[in-house]
Design an enzyme around this catalytic site. Structure first.
Site, PDB file in Angstrom:
ATOM      1  CG  HIS A 226      -2.033  -1.018   1.098  1.00 48.12           C
ATOM      2  ND1 HIS A 226      -2.006  -2.215   1.782  1.00 48.12           N
ATOM      3  CD2 HIS A 226      -3.167  -1.017   0.362  1.00 48.12           C
ATOM      4  CE1 HIS A 226      -3.100  -2.911   1.478  1.00 48.12           C
ATOM      5  NE2 HIS A 226      -3.826  -2.207   0.615  1.00 48.12           N
ATOM      6  CG  ASN A 227       3.992   1.149  -2.396  1.00 45.25           C
ATOM      7  OD1 ASN A 227       3.438   1.193  -3.484  1.00 45.25           O
ATOM      8  ND2 ASN A 227       4.799   0.150  -2.045  1.00 45.25           N
ATOM      9  CB  VAL A 229       4.471   1.805  -6.715  1.00 40.86           C
ATOM     10  CG1 VAL A 229       4.550   1.064  -8.041  1.00 40.86           C
ATOM     11  CG2 VAL A 229       5.781   2.545  -6.447  1.00 40.86           C
ATOM     12  CG  HIS A 230      -1.731  -0.057  -4.477  1.00 37.66           C
ATOM     13  ND1 HIS A 230      -2.381  -0.981  -5.267  1.00 37.66           N
ATOM     14  CD2 HIS A 230      -2.677   0.451  -3.635  1.00 37.66           C
ATOM     15  CE1 HIS A 230      -3.660  -1.035  -4.913  1.00 37.66           C
ATOM     16  NE2 HIS A 230      -3.860  -0.174  -3.939  1.00 37.66           N
ATOM     17  CG  HIS A 266      -7.397   3.661  -3.786  1.00 42.76           C
ATOM     18  ND1 HIS A 266      -6.276   3.865  -4.574  1.00 42.76           N
ATOM     19  CD2 HIS A 266      -7.326   2.368  -3.376  1.00 42.76           C
ATOM     20  CE1 HIS A 266      -5.584   2.754  -4.646  1.00 42.76           C
ATOM     21  NE2 HIS A 266      -6.187   1.830  -3.920  1.00 42.76           N
ATOM     22  CG  ASP A 267      -5.322   1.895  -0.544  1.00 43.69           C
ATOM     23  OD1 ASP A 267      -6.320   1.824   0.202  1.00 43.69           O
ATOM     24  OD2 ASP A 267      -4.996   0.977  -1.325  1.00 43.69           O
ATOM     25  CD  GLN A 427      -2.068 -13.503  -4.321  1.00 35.23           C
ATOM     26  OE1 GLN A 427      -2.723 -12.927  -5.184  1.00 35.23           O
ATOM     27  NE2 GLN A 427      -1.834 -12.961  -3.144  1.00 35.23           N
TER      28      GLN A 427
END
Length: 525
Positions: A226-227, A229-230, A266-267, A427
């Site tokens: 959650h950075n 780049v995401h 959004h994050d 996954q």
């Protein structure tokens, strides 16, 4: 306080011109004057560096990275004309408290020591310089006297990548390297500019850059997943969905602006742990938002705070600005994974009844919510080389939270115990119970080549993880089964590779709901 500029990482899969390689390194001189002991001009191409001394202007020093920060000496100078950018030159005296300006420069690759100015503000000021330099390239304008520096070559490669930003195979990791870690700012600005939203909404470019810089910095770079780049990856995916025929011919400019800003924020300020962790540790955010959509509410409020701090919408009528903030919040709150079945059920009902009318503002907004939800968890639908990287990053973040919980003798959250979960099983469970149902319905809504491509990648990636799980041959029989959504609950919307399924998903897929571990997000008013 020391601020370190990090040189871009050379991508191993891209050829680098020899003249670029010859300029990488420590210190260079921009003319042959002997004021600073400059070498013979023929030797200049062999001198490499981030700090350069401009002896043609004997009172100035330059620090050359993505942009140039002109540092004033005691004598001072008049800044040269730089177009319409009011903050292009930073006054040395605003960054240093000592009387001798040159004493503040440390010989080395771009270190500056600051006086009373806070480190956070200093980073934003210097970042702002770099982004203004980038903006000139994005706007198609250049310096009258261009600075031939390493970073221009990288920005050139990044600009080439932006020409195919609508490709589903877009490599956001490479793009982040080419932009020296500024993928979110560069991506978002480019898309807003491409749609002509700056002119249409009369957005001040300086305020916009400042807003995007602050957004990028408020993402935690130490979070594996959650950075920023995401966030850039979700923004690029959102752009792909906005280009789908049904949306492209129906969405208004306001819809597109909100969709891109929601994807970018959004994050925002994500702490790297999920909602149950905040609740069981009595975190102040959990108390503030009453254990309901805690992280999503925080992301939204953080975004609104930056909008107001930068005054990006201050020129709009007050009521219009408040409306856009509320709609932005509605989009971000839709990414709460604990409300997955609520949105999916509503989407499925609309499709079954065939009553979606995109000329209706509320229906368009709902489709934007679904598009953002898809963009947030689209990583399993990317090509394997990209999808696998995201899977590794989100699993690392899960296991890191589990290690913290073990250290403090807390109950380990589902999917966060590295001894009981494997990346492949996580996954497969996520794809089966969360991703496939959502993207199957999106494919019904938008039956295009992109939807078919995403579902194709999803099937191949799931099969690849199944093969890896078989190769692992786990010793415990429990590990042979993919992680069920009952154990995959309550994580903040995990974009792409491992968002946890919700309690509702659990009830649907397994017939069992653990209501104690899965507090549901409250409905939006």
């Amino acid at each position: 306080m020391e601020v370190c500029y990090q040189l871009p990482v050379l991508p191993l899969d891209r050829p680098v011109p020899k003249h670029v390689l010859s300029r990488r390194g420590a210190i260079s001189f921009s003319s042959s004057s002997s004021l600073f002991g400059a070498p013979d001009p023929r030797q200049l191409s062999q001198r490499r560096g981030a700090i350069s001394y401009d002896s043609s202007d004997q009172t100035a020093l330059y620090i050359r990275m993505l942009g140039d920060v002109r540092v004033r000496s005691q004598v001072g100078f008049e800044p040269e004309g730089r177009g319409s950018y009011p903050y292009l030159c930073i006054d040395f005296r605003t960054l240093h408290s000592c009387s001798e300006s040159t004493s503040s420069l440390i010989p080395g690759p771009g270190f500056i020591s600051a006086g009373p100015v806070s480190g956070r503000r200093l980073r934003r000021l210097l970042s702002f310089q770099r982004y203004l330099h980038s903006s000139r390239l994005l706007w198609g304008t250049t310096h009258l006297n261009p600075l031939h520096i390493l970073d221009e070559d990288y920005i050139g490669q990044a600009k080439c990548m932006l020409e195919r930003v609508g490709s589903w195979n877009f490599d956001i990791f490479l793009f982040d390297r080419l932009t020296n870690g500024n993928s979110l700012v560069t991506m978002t600005f480019h898309l807003l500019n491409q749609y002509g939203l700056l002119e249409l909404f009369q957005l001040d470019m300086v305020k916009l850059w400042r807003f995007l810089v602050m957004v990028q910095e408020d993402y935690h770079s130490l979070n594996p997943y959650h950075n920023a780049v995401h966030a850039a990856d979700v923004t690029q995916a959102m752009y792909c969905y906005l280009r789908e025929p049904k949306l492209a011919k129906s969405l208004t400019s306001c819809d597109i602006l909100l969709g891109l800003l929601a994807a970018a924020t959004h994050d925002l300020d994500h702490p790297g742990v999920n909602q149950p962790f905040l609740i069981k540790t009595n975190h102040y955010l959990a108390k503030l938002y009453r254990n309901s959509s805690v992280l999503e509410n925080h992301h939204w409020r953080s975004a609104v705070g930056l909008l107001r701090e930068t005054g990006l919408f201050s020129h709009l009528p007050a009521e219009e600005g408040l409306k856009m903030e509320r709609q932005l919040g509605s989009l971000i709150l839709a990414t709460d994974i604990s409300r997955q079945n609520e949105y999916l059920g509503k989407f499925r009902t609309h499709l079954n009844q065939d009553d979606l009318c995109l000329s209706n503002a509320s229906h368009r907004h709902f489709i934007l919510q679904m598009a953002l939800k898809c963009a947030d968890i689209c990583n399993p639908c990317r090509p394997w080389e990209l999808s696998k990287q995201w899977s590794e990053k989100v699993t690392q973040e899960f296991f890191h939270q589990g290690d913290i919980e073990k250290k403090h003798k807390l109950e380990v959250s589902p999917l966060c115990d590295s001894q009981r979960n494997s990346m492949g099983n996580i996954q497969i469970g996520f794809m089966t119970y969360v991703v496939e149902p959502l993207f199957a319905e999106w494919g019904r809504f938008s039956d295009t080549r992109l939807s078919q491509t995403m579902l194709g990648h999803l099937g191949l990636n799931k099969a690849s993880w199944g093969g890896l799980v078989q190769q692992e041959r786990p010793s415990s029989p429990d590990e042979l089964e993919p992680s069920s959504p009952a154990s995959a609950t309550e994580s903040e919307p995990e974009s792409a590779s491992a968002a946890e399924p919700t309690a509702d998903t659990t009830a649907t897929a397994t017939g069992a709901t653990n209501s104690k571990e899965i507090p549901q997000g409250s409905k939006e008013s």
